[in-house]
Design a protein around this motif. Structure first.
Motif, PDB file in Angstrom:
ATOM      1  N   LEU A  30       0.832  -1.210   0.000  1.00 25.34           N
ATOM      2  CA  LEU A  30       0.000   0.000   0.000  1.00 25.34           C
ATOM      3  C   LEU A  30       0.866   1.260   0.000  1.00 25.34           C
ATOM      4  N   LEU A  31       1.936   1.247   0.766  1.00 26.44           N
ATOM      5  CA  LEU A  31       2.844   2.400   0.783  1.00 26.44           C
ATOM      6  C   LEU A  31       3.457   2.617  -0.601  1.00 26.44           C
ATOM      7  N   GLN A  32       3.806   1.539  -1.268  1.00 28.41           N
ATOM      8  CA  GLN A  32       4.350   1.649  -2.627  1.00 28.41           C
ATOM      9  C   GLN A  32       3.315   2.244  -3.577  1.00 28.41           C
ATOM     10  N   GLN A  33       2.063   1.793  -3.468  1.00 26.79           N
ATOM     11  CA  GLN A  33       0.998   2.336  -4.316  1.00 26.79           C
ATOM     12  C   GLN A  33       0.812   3.823  -4.048  1.00 26.79           C
ATOM     13  N   LEU A  34       0.826   4.193  -2.781  1.00 22.16           N
ATOM     14  CA  LEU A  34       0.647   5.610  -2.453  1.00 22.16           C
ATOM     15  C   LEU A  34       1.822   6.443  -2.948  1.00 22.16           C
ATOM     16  N   ARG A  35       3.027   5.887  -2.870  1.00 22.51           N
ATOM     17  CA  ARG A  35       4.186   6.613  -3.389  1.00 22.51           C
ATOM     18  C   ARG A  35       4.040   6.805  -4.891  1.00 22.51           C
ATOM     19  N   ASP A  36       3.575   5.757  -5.580  1.00 21.45           N
ATOM     20  CA  ASP A  36       3.369   5.863  -7.034  1.00 21.45           C
ATOM     21  C   ASP A  36       2.293   6.883  -7.373  1.00 21.45           C
ATOM     22  N   LEU A  37       1.352   7.109  -6.453  1.00 26.01           N
ATOM     23  CA  LEU A  37       0.289   8.104  -6.655  1.00 26.01           C
ATOM     24  C   LEU A  37       0.702   9.486  -6.143  1.00 26.01           C
ATOM     25  N   ASN A  38       1.948   9.619  -5.761  1.00 25.41           N
ATOM     26  CA  ASN A  38       2.519  10.889  -5.296  1.00 25.41           C
ATOM     27  C   ASN A  38       1.809  11.450  -4.062  1.00 25.41           C
ATOM     28  N   ILE A  39       1.600  10.610  -3.067  1.00 26.93           N
ATOM     29  CA  ILE A  39       1.018  11.095  -1.818  1.00 26.93           C
ATOM     30  C   ILE A  39       1.989  12.072  -1.169  1.00 26.93           C
ATOM     31  N   SER A  40       1.471  13.094  -0.560  1.00 27.78           N
ATOM     32  CA  SER A  40       2.346  14.076   0.077  1.00 27.78           C
ATOM     33  C   SER A  40       2.900  13.500   1.379  1.00 27.78           C
ATOM     34  N   LYS A  41       4.081  13.976   1.740  1.00 28.75           N
ATOM     35  CA  LYS A  41       4.699  13.534   2.992  1.00 28.75           C
ATOM     36  C   LYS A  41       3.832  13.937   4.178  1.00 28.75           C
ATOM     37  N   ARG A  42       3.186  15.058   4.056  1.00 30.53           N
ATOM     38  CA  ARG A  42       2.315  15.537   5.131  1.00 30.53           C
ATOM     39  C   ARG A  42       1.127  14.587   5.343  1.00 30.53           C
ATOM     40  N   ALA A  43       0.493  14.168   4.234  1.00 23.84           N
ATOM     41  CA  ALA A  43      -0.649  13.251   4.327  1.00 23.84           C
ATOM     42  C   ALA A  43      -0.207  11.899   4.887  1.00 23.84           C
ATOM     43  N   LEU A  44       0.935  11.426   4.435  1.00 25.06           N
ATOM     44  CA  LEU A  44       1.455  10.160   4.934  1.00 25.06           C
ATOM     45  C   LEU A  44       1.803  10.268   6.414  1.00 25.06           C
ATOM     46  N   GLY A  45       2.358  11.394   6.806  1.00 25.32           N
ATOM     47  CA  GLY A  45       2.671  11.627   8.213  1.00 25.32           C
ATOM     48  C   GLY A  45       1.417  11.640   9.078  1.00 25.32           C
ATOM     49  N   LYS A  46       0.347  12.234   8.563  1.00 28.84           N
ATOM     50  CA  LYS A  46      -0.922  12.253   9.308  1.00 28.84           C
ATOM     51  C   LYS A  46      -1.463  10.834   9.497  1.00 28.84           C
ATOM     52  N   ILE A  47      -1.356  10.016   8.457  1.00 32.51           N
ATOM     53  CA  ILE A  47      -1.817   8.625   8.555  1.00 32.51           C
ATOM     54  C   ILE A  47      -1.010   7.881   9.614  1.00 32.51           C
ATOM     55  N   LEU A  48       0.292   8.061   9.580  1.00 26.32           N
ATOM     56  CA  LEU A  48       1.157   7.380  10.547  1.00 26.32           C
ATOM     57  C   LEU A  48       0.874   7.844  11.965  1.00 26.32           C
ATOM     58  N   LEU A  49       0.731   9.149  12.167  1.00 27.67           N
ATOM     59  CA  LEU A  49       0.446   9.671  13.506  1.00 27.67           C
ATOM     60  C   LEU A  49      -0.920   9.202  14.002  1.00 27.67           C
ATOM     61  N   SER A  50      -1.885   9.148  13.116  1.00 27.11           N
ATOM     62  CA  SER A  50      -3.203   8.656  13.486  1.00 27.11           C
ATOM     63  C   SER A  50      -3.126   7.196  13.927  1.00 27.11           C
ATOM     64  N   THR A  51      -2.355   6.416  13.204  1.00 24.80           N
ATOM     65  CA  THR A  51      -2.172   5.006  13.556  1.00 24.80           C
ATOM     66  C   THR A  51      -1.531   4.869  14.922  1.00 24.80           C
ATOM     67  N   LEU A  52      -0.454   5.601  15.135  1.00 27.26           N
ATOM     68  CA  LEU A  52       0.261   5.506  16.409  1.00 27.26           C
ATOM     69  C   LEU A  52      -0.606   5.983  17.569  1.00 27.26           C
TER      70      LEU A  52
END
Length: 113
Positions: free
Chosen positions: A39-61
């Motif tokens: 999923l992370l690879q797919q999101l990288r291929d879709l050019n997800i922003s670092k900010r959006a990815l960071g929000k997902i990670l922080l929400s998970t944690l």
């Protein structure tokens, strides 16, 4: 002496069963980790922003801050991260065939170890 051999055999059987249980648990963690990485690879291929990815990670944690009793914390974090990633709008806006292949990554069998 025979009784001692029987006890040793029972002990070895118990240890073998514990090792098998651990092997299954590690196999499930490995599968979930591979799903998350895909999923992370797919999101990288879709050019997800670092900010959006960071929000997902922080929400998970944040949601996994207090481990649930009886559930392996590592698996809980990976499972939560997987669900957070699949809920990402970029993945939701993919064409149907990509979304279906993405949804088939998850193993519906969840065993609490």
């Amino acid at each position: 002496e025979l009784q001692q051999k029987v006890e040793e055999t029972e002990l070895l059987k118990t240890e073998l069963q514990m090792l098998e249980t651990e092997r299954v648990r590690l196999s499930l963690v490995e599968e979930k980790l591979m799903d998350v990485l895909q999923l992370l690879q797919q999101l990288r291929d879709l050019n997800i922003s670092k900010r959006a990815l960071g929000k997902i990670l922080l929400s998970t944690l944040e949601s996994c801050r207090d481990p649930q009793p009886g559930k392996a914390h590592l698996f809980e974090v990976l499972d939560t991260l997987y669900h957070e990633l699949t809920a990402c709008e970029l993945l939701q806006s993919q064409p149907l065939e990509k979304a279906q292949s993405c949804q088939s990554l998850s193993n519906p069998l969840v065993i609490s170890c």
